[in-house]
Design an enzyme around this catalytic site. Structure first.
Site, PDB file in Angstrom:
ATOM      1  N   CYS A  90       0.833  -1.212   0.000  1.00  0.00           N
ATOM      2  CA  CYS A  90       0.000   0.000   0.000  1.00  0.00           C
ATOM      3  C   CYS A  90       0.866   1.260   0.000  1.00  0.00           C
ATOM      4  O   CYS A  90       1.689   1.466   0.900  1.00  0.00           O
ATOM      5  CB  CYS A  90      -0.917  -0.029   1.226  1.00  0.00           C
ATOM      6  SG  CYS A  90      -1.646   1.558   1.659  1.00  0.00           S
ATOM      7  N   CYS A 112       0.477   3.429   3.067  1.00  0.00           N
ATOM      8  CA  CYS A 112       1.153   2.820   4.219  1.00  0.00           C
ATOM      9  C   CYS A 112       2.658   3.113   4.182  1.00  0.00           C
ATOM     10  O   CYS A 112       3.274   3.390   5.218  1.00  0.00           O
ATOM     11  CB  CYS A 112       0.909   1.314   4.245  1.00  0.00           C
ATOM     12  SG  CYS A 112      -0.829   0.838   4.252  1.00  0.00           S
ATOM     13  N   CYS A 139     -11.497   1.807 -11.790  1.00  0.00           N
ATOM     14  CA  CYS A 139     -11.805   0.907 -10.674  1.00  0.00           C
ATOM     15  C   CYS A 139     -11.895  -0.545 -11.147  1.00  0.00           C
ATOM     16  O   CYS A 139     -12.702  -0.882 -12.017  1.00  0.00           O
ATOM     17  CB  CYS A 139     -13.112   1.346 -10.014  1.00  0.00           C
ATOM     18  SG  CYS A 139     -13.902   0.099  -8.977  1.00  0.00           S
ATOM     19  N   CYS A 174     -15.307  -2.159 -10.669  1.00  0.00           N
ATOM     20  CA  CYS A 174     -16.280  -1.642 -11.637  1.00  0.00           C
ATOM     21  C   CYS A 174     -16.128  -2.346 -12.985  1.00  0.00           C
ATOM     22  O   CYS A 174     -17.120  -2.688 -13.642  1.00  0.00           O
ATOM     23  CB  CYS A 174     -16.116  -0.134 -11.814  1.00  0.00           C
ATOM     24  SG  CYS A 174     -16.214   0.817 -10.276  1.00  0.00           S
TER      25      CYS A 174
END
Length: 501
Positions: A56, A59, A391, A394
Site C-alpha cells: 500500500c 502505508c 476501478c 467496476c
C-alpha cells in the site's frame, strides 16, 4: 470492499516474541500477530494500532511518520503497534479493517477509530490528548507547561463556585477531546496573571496572535464556534497532514492555488490576509501547492493550470465555487468573489459530461446535467451504479451490469438501469448523498424520495432479486443461464482490494 477470512498458513510464527521483533531491529513500533494481538492490546491502557499492507502506497508514506511518532511517544509511555493484514488476515477481519492503512486507538483492547492527522507531530498530539483527562485541573506549578503541550490549548479561568460554566466547558471538552487540550484554573492569581477575570476562556496558540480571549457568555455552541474559528491560522498552507483539521471545522475552505516556486507566492498569500481576517468564522483561508495538488484543483472544477487560481469548497454540502484567470488582479477579483459568495449570490459549479445524444446501450448513461430530470421521474424504479473508469471492481461488474440492463430493456417504462461516471460528473446536492467508494450502487423505488444502497450479491440473480423485493412495480424477468465469462468476472478474485476515491 470485503476481506475474505482465509486460514493463516504460518500460524506457528505468531508468538509473543513477534511483537518485539521490531524493537530488536531498532524500531519503536511493535509488530502484532494473531498469537499476541489480544494479550498485547489488553495490557496497555492506551495504544495506537496500524493495520496495513506492505504494497500500500499510503502505508509506505505513513511508515517513517509512524516510526517517528512511536519514538516521541515513548516518553509518555504510549506504545504504537502495527499489524500486516496480508499475513494476519483473521486479526484484520475481526477488526473490520476495510482499507489501508486503518488506524485505531485501543484502551485495554477496546478500539475506537483514530481521527487524527497522519504526520508524526499530528499523531503525537492526538495520542497525548487521548492520554489526558478531557479537562485538566491546573495549578501554578503546571499551567506553564500545559500551555505548551499542543499547538492549540484552551484554558478556562473559573471560580470554585462557578459550577454552571465548568459544566459547559466540561461538556465541550468531552465532545472535542480529540481536537483540543482543555484545562481549568480555579486560582484567582492565575486569572490575574492571564489578564482576565473569572469566568474567562483563553486560547493559547503557536501561530498568529499567541493568545485569544473568548468574549461572550459561556454556552456550548458559542464556545465551540470560537474554538473552530480560532484554532487554525488566519491563512496557512494546506496539505494531507492538516486537511482533516479544516474538513472537521465545519467552515467552507477558501483555497489559493499557487505555484510554490513563484517569486510572488508570499505577496499573493499576504494580499489575502485582510480578507481572511474579515471573513474569520465564515471561511477558512488556505494556500495549496497547485503543482503538487493539481488533481485537487480539478476536483474543484478548476479546468486550467494557469496559477494562481482560487476556489471555495463547502465540504459538508459538497459545493464547489471555482475562480480562474486572477493573475492580473488577484486581490480585487478574489475579494469580489468572496463577497458574492458570502451574500449567497454565487451558484455552485457542477461538473458534467455532455448529455449523450442517444441511449442505445443496455444501461442508461447518466450525467450531472440531466440528473435531476432523470431521477426526478417518480414513475420508475431506478438502480444506479456510480463508478470510476479505473476501478477494478467496476470493470469486473460491467458485463453483469450490462446483462441486467438487457433483462429490463423491455420494461424501461417501469425500471431504469443506469450508470454514472462519478469522476467525470459531480453528484448534485439535490441527490442528498455523496459517493465514498467505487462502485456505489443506489436504488430508488418509484414514487419514493429515499435512496437505498445496494450491498447484496453483485450477480445477475442478486440484482434481480433486490429490484423485485424493493421496487414498486415488482417487474418479473426471466433469468437465463448467466454467461460464464460474465459470472467469472463478477465473482472471481477473493483477494482483498482497496480503492480510494
Amino acid at each position: 470492499m470485503r476481506f475474505t477470512r482465509t486460514a493463516i498458513a504460518a500460524a506457528g510464527l505468531a508468538s509473543a516474541a513477534t511483537a518485539y521483533a521490531a524493537e530488536a531491529s531498532g524500531s519503536d513500533v511493535l509488530v502484532l500477530s494473531e498469537g499476541n494481538f489480544t494479550s498485547t492490546v489488553e495490557a496497555e491502557p492506551l495504544m495506537l494500532v496500524e493495520f496495513y499492507a506492505p504494497w500500500c502506497g499510503h502505508c509506505k508514506n505513513l511508515a517513517p511518520q509512524y516510526e517517528e511518532a512511536a519514538t516521541s511517544l515513548k516518553q509518555n509511555g504510549i506504545k504504537l503497534a502495527k499489524v500486516d493484514c496480508t499475513v494476519e488476515t483473521e486479526v484484520c477481519a475481526a477488526q473490520e479493517v476495510a482499507g489501508y492503512p486503518t488506524l485505531k486507538v485501543s484502551r485495554k483492547g477496546v478500539f475506537t477509530e483514530y481521527n487524527g492527522a497522519r504526520k508524526a507531530d499530528g499523531i503525537v498530539s492526538y495520542m497525548q490528548k487521548q492520554s489526558l483527562p478531557a479537562i485538566s485541573t491546573l495549578t501554578a506549578d503546571s499551567i506553564t507547561e500545559f500551555k505548551g503541550k499542543d499547538k492549540v490549548v484552551a484554558i478556562a479561568y473559573l471560580s470554585d463556585k462557578d459550577a454552571a460554566d465548568l459544566e459547559v466547558i466540561t461538556k465541550v471538552a468531552e465532545a472535542h477531546r480529540d481536537d483540543y487540550l482543555f484545562g481549568v484554573a480555579h486560582d484567582e492569581s492565575l486569572a490575574k496573571a492571564a489578564g482576565v477575570t473569572a469566568p474567562a476562556l483563553v486560547l493559547y496558540r503557536k501561530f498568529d496572535e499567541p493568545e485569544v480571549k473568548f468574549d461572550k457568555k459561556f454556552s456550548q455552541d458559542d464556545v465551540v464556534s470560537f474554538l473552530k474559528a480560532e484554532s487554525v491560522p488566519l491563512i496557512d498552507e494546506l496539505g494531507p497532514e492538516n486537511f482533516m483539521t479544516y474538513a472537521g471545522s465545519g467552515l467552507p475552505l477558501a483555497y489559493l492555488f499557487a505555484d510554490p516556486e513563484s517569486k510572488d507566492l508570499q505577496s499573493q498569500v499576504e494580499s489575502l490576509r485582510p480578507l481572511a481576517k474579515e471573513n474569520k468564522g465564515k471561511l477558512n483561508f488556505v494556500w495549496i501547492d497547485a503543482v503538487k495538488f493539481a488533481n485537487h484543483a480539478k476536483s474543484l472544477n478548476i479546468q486550467s493550470e494557469n496559477w494562481p487560481a482560487f476556489a471555495i469548497q463547502d465540504i459538508e454540502k459538497n459545493l464547489k465555487f471555482p475562480l480562474e484567470d486572477i493573475a492580473s488582479d488577484l486581490t480585487s477579483k478574489v475579494s469580489s468573489f468572496v463577497g458574492q459568495y458570502t451574500k449567497g449570490d454565487l451558484k455552485p459549479s457542477i461538473k458534467s459530461e455532455p448529455i449523450p445524444a442517444d441511449q442505445d446501450g443496455p444501461v442508461h448513461v447518466l450525467v450531472s446535467d440531466e440528473f435531476d430530470k432523470i431521477v426526478g421521474d417518480d414513475s420508475k424504479d431506478m438502480l444506479v451504479e456510480f463508478y470510476a473508469p479505473w476501478c477494478g471492481h467496476c470493470k469486473k461488474l460491467a458485463p453483469t451490469y450490462d446483462q441486467l440492463g438487457e433483462k429490463y430493456a423491455a420494461h424501461k417504462d417501469k425500471v431504469l438501469i443506469a450508470k454514472m461516471d462519478a469522476t467525470a460528473n459531480d453528484i448534485p446536492p439535490s441527490a442528498g448523498f455523496q459517493i465514498q467508494s467505487f462502485p456505489t450502487i443506489k436504488f430508488k423505488a418509484a414514487g419514493s424520495k429515499e435512496w437505498i444502497e445496494f450491498q447484496g450479491d453483485r450477480s445477475l440473480e442478486g440484482f434481480v432479486e433486490f429490484i423485485g423485493q424493493n421496487g414498486k412495480h415488482k417487474v418479473s424477468v426471466d433469468l437465463e443461464p448467466v454467461n460464464d465469462t460474465a459470472a467469472d468476472a463478477a465473482k472471481k478474485d477473493d483477494a482483498p482490494h482497496h480503492e480510494e476515491l
